[in-house]
Scaffold this motif. Sequence first.
Motif, PDB file in Angstrom:
ATOM      1  N   LEU A  48      -7.573  15.858  25.841  1.00 24.64           N
ATOM      2  CA  LEU A  48      -6.704  15.421  26.935  1.00 24.64           C
ATOM      3  C   LEU A  48      -6.718  13.893  27.108  1.00 24.64           C
ATOM      4  O   LEU A  48      -6.173  13.388  28.079  1.00 24.64           O
ATOM      5  CB  LEU A  48      -7.133  16.086  28.244  1.00 24.64           C
ATOM      6  CG  LEU A  48      -7.039  17.611  28.249  1.00 24.64           C
ATOM      7  CD1 LEU A  48      -7.664  18.176  29.518  1.00 24.64           C
ATOM      8  CD2 LEU A  48      -5.593  18.054  28.121  1.00 24.64           C
ATOM      9  N   LYS A  49      -7.367  13.185  26.170  1.00 24.91           N
ATOM     10  CA  LYS A  49      -7.383  11.720  26.262  1.00 24.91           C
ATOM     11  C   LYS A  49      -5.952  11.204  26.257  1.00 24.91           C
ATOM     12  O   LYS A  49      -5.074  11.779  25.631  1.00 24.91           O
ATOM     13  CB  LYS A  49      -8.168  11.102  25.104  1.00 24.91           C
ATOM     14  CG  LYS A  49      -9.646  11.074  25.356  1.00 24.91           C
ATOM     15  CD  LYS A  49     -10.366  10.262  24.292  1.00 24.91           C
ATOM     16  CE  LYS A  49     -11.837  10.213  24.615  1.00 24.91           C
ATOM     17  NZ  LYS A  49     -12.602   9.526  23.590  1.00 24.91           N
ATOM     18  N   GLY A  50      -5.741  10.131  26.972  1.00 21.68           N
ATOM     19  CA  GLY A  50      -4.400   9.581  27.106  1.00 21.68           C
ATOM     20  C   GLY A  50      -3.766   9.960  28.435  1.00 21.68           C
ATOM     21  O   GLY A  50      -2.702   9.470  28.783  1.00 21.68           O
ATOM     22  N   LYS A  51      -4.430  10.819  29.179  1.00 20.67           N
ATOM     23  CA  LYS A  51      -3.963  11.238  30.514  1.00 20.67           C
ATOM     24  C   LYS A  51      -5.056  10.954  31.529  1.00 20.67           C
ATOM     25  O   LYS A  51      -6.237  10.939  31.208  1.00 20.67           O
ATOM     26  CB  LYS A  51      -3.673  12.744  30.540  1.00 20.67           C
ATOM     27  CG  LYS A  51      -2.628  13.204  29.590  1.00 20.67           C
ATOM     28  CD  LYS A  51      -1.303  13.226  30.245  1.00 20.67           C
ATOM     29  CE  LYS A  51      -0.276  13.885  29.325  1.00 20.67           C
ATOM     30  NZ  LYS A  51       0.995  13.980  29.936  1.00 20.67           N
ATOM     31  N   TRP A  52      -4.661  10.750  32.758  1.00 24.76           N
ATOM     32  CA  TRP A  52      -5.616  10.696  33.864  1.00 24.76           C
ATOM     33  C   TRP A  52      -5.992  12.133  34.160  1.00 24.76           C
ATOM     34  O   TRP A  52      -5.122  13.001  34.237  1.00 24.76           O
ATOM     35  CB  TRP A  52      -4.972  10.050  35.091  1.00 24.76           C
ATOM     36  CG  TRP A  52      -4.751   8.590  34.918  1.00 24.76           C
ATOM     37  CD1 TRP A  52      -3.638   7.972  34.447  1.00 24.76           C
ATOM     38  CD2 TRP A  52      -5.682   7.552  35.214  1.00 24.76           C
ATOM     39  NE1 TRP A  52      -3.826   6.627  34.428  1.00 24.76           N
ATOM     40  CE2 TRP A  52      -5.067   6.326  34.893  1.00 24.76           C
ATOM     41  CE3 TRP A  52      -6.982   7.533  35.710  1.00 24.76           C
ATOM     42  CZ2 TRP A  52      -5.705   5.104  35.062  1.00 24.76           C
ATOM     43  CZ3 TRP A  52      -7.618   6.315  35.880  1.00 24.76           C
ATOM     44  CH2 TRP A  52      -6.980   5.119  35.555  1.00 24.76           C
ATOM     45  N   PRO A 141      -7.669   7.478  31.166  1.00 21.23           N
ATOM     46  CA  PRO A 141      -7.064   7.914  29.902  1.00 21.23           C
ATOM     47  C   PRO A 141      -7.901   7.589  28.659  1.00 21.23           C
ATOM     48  O   PRO A 141      -7.654   8.134  27.592  1.00 21.23           O
ATOM     49  CB  PRO A 141      -5.740   7.150  29.865  1.00 21.23           C
ATOM     50  CG  PRO A 141      -5.425   6.872  31.287  1.00 21.23           C
ATOM     51  CD  PRO A 141      -6.752   6.644  31.944  1.00 21.23           C
ATOM     52  N   LEU A 142      -8.882   6.709  28.793  1.00 25.92           N
ATOM     53  CA  LEU A 142      -9.748   6.393  27.662  1.00 25.92           C
ATOM     54  C   LEU A 142     -10.918   7.366  27.550  1.00 25.92           C
ATOM     55  O   LEU A 142     -11.723   7.280  26.631  1.00 25.92           O
ATOM     56  CB  LEU A 142     -10.269   4.955  27.784  1.00 25.92           C
ATOM     57  CG  LEU A 142      -9.189   3.879  27.819  1.00 25.92           C
ATOM     58  CD1 LEU A 142      -9.810   2.520  28.050  1.00 25.92           C
ATOM     59  CD2 LEU A 142      -8.368   3.899  26.538  1.00 25.92           C
ATOM     60  N   SER A 163      -2.150   6.596  43.467  1.00 19.48           N
ATOM     61  CA  SER A 163      -0.938   5.792  43.353  1.00 19.48           C
ATOM     62  C   SER A 163      -1.257   4.377  42.902  1.00 19.48           C
ATOM     63  O   SER A 163      -0.580   3.814  42.040  1.00 19.48           O
ATOM     64  CB  SER A 163      -0.183   5.763  44.689  1.00 19.48           C
ATOM     65  OG  SER A 163       0.254   7.047  45.028  1.00 19.48           O
ATOM     66  N   LYS A 164      -2.292   3.780  43.485  1.00 14.63           N
ATOM     67  CA  LYS A 164      -2.692   2.418  43.103  1.00 14.63           C
ATOM     68  C   LYS A 164      -3.112   2.369  41.645  1.00 14.63           C
ATOM     69  O   LYS A 164      -2.735   1.450  40.913  1.00 14.63           O
ATOM     70  CB  LYS A 164      -3.854   1.941  43.975  1.00 14.63           C
ATOM     71  CG  LYS A 164      -3.486   1.574  45.384  1.00 14.63           C
ATOM     72  CD  LYS A 164      -4.742   1.108  46.100  1.00 14.63           C
ATOM     73  CE  LYS A 164      -4.628   1.303  47.584  1.00 14.63           C
ATOM     74  NZ  LYS A 164      -5.883   1.022  48.278  1.00 14.63           N
ATOM     75  N   LEU A 165      -3.912   3.344  41.215  1.00  4.89           N
ATOM     76  CA  LEU A 165      -4.370   3.360  39.833  1.00  4.89           C
ATOM     77  C   LEU A 165      -3.221   3.508  38.857  1.00  4.89           C
ATOM     78  O   LEU A 165      -3.163   2.821  37.834  1.00  4.89           O
ATOM     79  CB  LEU A 165      -5.382   4.488  39.628  1.00  4.89           C
ATOM     80  CG  LEU A 165      -6.777   4.243  40.157  1.00  4.89           C
ATOM     81  CD1 LEU A 165      -7.586   5.536  40.136  1.00  4.89           C
ATOM     82  CD2 LEU A 165      -7.484   3.179  39.353  1.00  4.89           C
ATOM     83  N   LEU A 166      -2.316   4.408  39.141  1.00  2.00           N
ATOM     84  CA  LEU A 166      -1.185   4.629  38.240  1.00  2.00           C
ATOM     85  C   LEU A 166      -0.264   3.412  38.187  1.00  2.00           C
ATOM     86  O   LEU A 166       0.267   3.074  37.132  1.00  2.00           O
ATOM     87  CB  LEU A 166      -0.405   5.877  38.655  1.00  2.00           C
ATOM     88  CG  LEU A 166      -1.139   7.200  38.468  1.00  2.00           C
ATOM     89  CD1 LEU A 166      -0.340   8.344  39.067  1.00  2.00           C
ATOM     90  CD2 LEU A 166      -1.442   7.460  37.004  1.00  2.00           C
ATOM     91  N   ARG A 167      -0.104   2.760  39.309  1.00  2.00           N
ATOM     92  CA  ARG A 167       0.734   1.555  39.367  1.00  2.00           C
ATOM     93  C   ARG A 167       0.091   0.412  38.580  1.00  2.00           C
ATOM     94  O   ARG A 167       0.761  -0.327  37.875  1.00  2.00           O
ATOM     95  CB  ARG A 167       0.941   1.153  40.830  1.00  2.00           C
ATOM     96  CG  ARG A 167       2.237   0.497  41.120  1.00  2.00           C
ATOM     97  CD  ARG A 167       2.489   0.198  42.593  1.00  2.00           C
ATOM     98  NE  ARG A 167       1.328   0.138  43.453  1.00  2.00           N
ATOM     99  CZ  ARG A 167       1.028   1.037  44.397  1.00  2.00           C
ATOM    100  NH1 ARG A 167       1.812   2.070  44.580  1.00  2.00           N
ATOM    101  NH2 ARG A 167      -0.035   0.901  45.148  1.00  2.00           N
ATOM    102  N   ALA A 168      -1.226   0.283  38.690  1.00  2.00           N
ATOM    103  CA  ALA A 168      -1.941  -0.834  38.057  1.00  2.00           C
ATOM    104  C   ALA A 168      -2.220  -0.594  36.577  1.00  2.00           C
ATOM    105  O   ALA A 168      -2.435  -1.542  35.837  1.00  2.00           O
ATOM    106  CB  ALA A 168      -3.267  -1.076  38.789  1.00  2.00           C
ATOM    107  N   SER A 169      -2.207   0.647  36.153  1.00  2.00           N
ATOM    108  CA  SER A 169      -2.579   0.979  34.786  1.00  2.00           C
ATOM    109  C   SER A 169      -1.351   1.132  33.885  1.00  2.00           C
ATOM    110  O   SER A 169      -0.407   1.823  34.235  1.00  2.00           O
ATOM    111  CB  SER A 169      -3.369   2.286  34.771  1.00  2.00           C
ATOM    112  OG  SER A 169      -3.554   2.722  33.457  1.00  2.00           O
ATOM    113  N   ALA A 170      -1.436   0.516  32.749  1.00  5.71           N
ATOM    114  CA  ALA A 170      -0.357   0.664  31.758  1.00  5.71           C
ATOM    115  C   ALA A 170      -0.671   1.774  30.768  1.00  5.71           C
ATOM    116  O   ALA A 170       0.175   2.135  29.968  1.00  5.71           O
ATOM    117  CB  ALA A 170      -0.166  -0.646  31.024  1.00  5.71           C
ATOM    118  N   ILE A 171      -1.889   2.307  30.830  1.00 11.34           N
ATOM    119  CA  ILE A 171      -2.254   3.370  29.908  1.00 11.34           C
ATOM    120  C   ILE A 171      -2.173   4.721  30.596  1.00 11.34           C
ATOM    121  O   ILE A 171      -2.250   4.812  31.804  1.00 11.34           O
ATOM    122  CB  ILE A 171      -3.665   3.159  29.310  1.00 11.34           C
ATOM    123  CG1 ILE A 171      -4.726   3.064  30.419  1.00 11.34           C
ATOM    124  CG2 ILE A 171      -3.707   1.944  28.422  1.00 11.34           C
ATOM    125  CD1 ILE A 171      -6.134   2.985  29.924  1.00 11.34           C
ATOM    126  N   GLY A 172      -2.032   5.742  29.813  1.00  9.93           N
ATOM    127  CA  GLY A 172      -2.033   7.093  30.376  1.00  9.93           C
ATOM    128  C   GLY A 172      -0.703   7.560  30.778  1.00  9.93           C
ATOM    129  O   GLY A 172       0.109   7.263  31.456  1.00  9.93           O
TER     130      GLY A 172
END
Length: 172
Positions: A48-52, A141-142, A163-172
């Motif tokens: 499942l790597k690559g996803k939160w 995601p890592l 929401s903050k994490l998804l907004r700030a993260s370009a990965i996943g």
Amino acid sequence: MIASYFTYYVLKPQSRNNYGTLLDPRQYPIPALGSTALDGQPADLDGLKGKWLMVQVNGSDCQKACQDKLFEMRQLRLMQGKEMDRIERVWLITDQQPLETLVMREYDGTKLLRVKPELLKAWLPTEADTTAADHLYLIDPLGNLMMRFPKDADPNKVKKDLSKLLRASAIG
């Protein structure tokens, strides 16, 4: 100018604006859990790597508190709107007993993995007087454990953190 340097370097602000407890991801990479799918076939979180990943731990006898967390995870994922595809829900089941069909149907889409509870104790940090089953965990995601939410977490505050994490993260 001197006051600003003094304030920045000496009187560092102690406030934080996250609800969950941030964990040092380098300390908590996903270990080899020896997990299996419900059918007994080997399956692990590395797939499942690559996803939160929102992770909960519990036995197969999923009572009200367990079902409430499964419901919250489903709703938290849905509340992310177009970003919801970046999040997966995982239930780490700590025994070999059969699951109730109604629970599996109700929370369809949740990845169900059986794990050995002794392996989780070394990996999942808990607060004082709690167990891993009391918390909701977030894996980046890592493949690193990076956040733990408190027992009986406020879903609105968890949503803000996600929401903050998804907004700030370009990965996943």
